[in-house]
Design an enzyme around this catalytic site. Sequence first.
Site, short mmCIF file in Angstrom:
data_model
loop_
_atom_site.label_atom_id
_atom_site.label_comp_id
_atom_site.label_asym_id
_atom_site.label_seq_id
_atom_site.Cartn_x
_atom_site.Cartn_y
_atom_site.Cartn_z
N LYS A 113 0.84 -1.20 0.00
CA LYS A 113 0.00 0.00 0.00
C LYS A 113 0.87 1.25 0.00
O LYS A 113 1.75 1.41 0.85
CB LYS A 113 -0.90 0.02 1.25
CG LYS A 113 -2.12 -0.88 1.08
CD LYS A 113 -2.93 -0.92 2.35
CE LYS A 113 -4.09 0.02 2.35
NZ LYS A 113 -4.92 -0.13 3.57
C1 E4P Z 1 -8.33 0.04 3.88
O1 E4P Z 1 -7.52 -0.29 3.05
C2 E4P Z 1 -8.39 1.42 4.42
O2 E4P Z 1 -7.16 1.77 4.98
C3 E4P Z 1 -9.51 1.50 5.43
O3 E4P Z 1 -10.67 0.96 4.83
C4 E4P Z 1 -9.76 2.92 5.93
O4 E4P Z 1 -10.94 2.93 6.70
P1 E4P Z 1 -11.36 4.14 7.65
O5 E4P Z 1 -11.63 5.33 6.81
O6 E4P Z 1 -12.57 3.65 8.36
O7 E4P Z 1 -10.18 4.38 8.57
#
Ligand code: E4P
Length: 290
Positions: A113
């Site tokens: 990521k």
């Molecule tokens: C997943 O890859 C993301 O980092 C995550 O869904 C972010 O979610 P949030 O906005 O609830 O922190």
Amino acid sequence: MRPEILKTRIFLDGADPEETRRVIKALGFLDGQTTNPSLLAKNPEAQAHKVDGNKFSATAIYQFYKELCQELSAMLPDGSVSIEVYADETTTVAAMLEQAREFDTWIENAHIKLPTTAPGLEAANVLTGEGRRVNMTLVFTQAQAAAVYAATKGAARGAVFLSPFVGRLDDRGENGMELIANILKMYAAGDGHVETLTASVRSMEHFLCALAYGSDIITAPGSLLLAWAEAGMPIPGPGYVYAPSGLAPIPYEAIGLDGPYASYAIGHPLTDAGMAKFSADWNSLIDMGS
Ligand code: E4P
């Protein structure tokens, strides 16, 4: 058991192996998992390291993250595990590449990521050129999605995930699900090498709507996946009506996918705020004097 008509891949958004076990048991399948520094900081074992005197050293935190990803990967051998680089506003392309190449040695099924910023896109361009897999995160606009497409052109299908953050757009009064619809429409004109991974999913309505829109992948918190299993894993068709109240529309923009990736206007305040929060949560676990 995976429902036969389910086309979308279902990922768990979390960093607790116990939760992964529970979700696999309840659903009878799981296609992958996404982690991030904020989720890592919520891991029950990591919690104990948030107090002064017991924090991780700057190297021990990577060892902890590595072991966690290896445990998740062993439970999801045919799936994907997303591992997020540490990135704040000063993190260079070289620093992202160094982390990404190291993470790629941890497990066989990693997607790395990277933030959807100028350095993140440059790193994605290099990494996909090396045949590695990436998950471009903190996406809030169609222009960012177009830039990811352009930066990773030539990558194999399955090598690139794009994570638009629905809930965080809703939080500021914009209809995040419309961004998903817009990106899917824009990508329909492309070669299919980028898969849309609906992220920041906060409600059953988000989840069902992403299924109805045909998102390639959805990542959702464990509580939501357990509730979906409890409800018998419903899969709505394209006629599903999603009508959130009080959210401003996000209109479709006619953006071409063929520009040089650096030519797209990709800045977004939520991307900057997201990076600041992720890096702060990571740093909350570390003894900065180590
Ligand atoms: C997943 O890859 C993301 O980092 C995550 O869904 C972010 O979610 P949030 O906005 O609830 O922190």
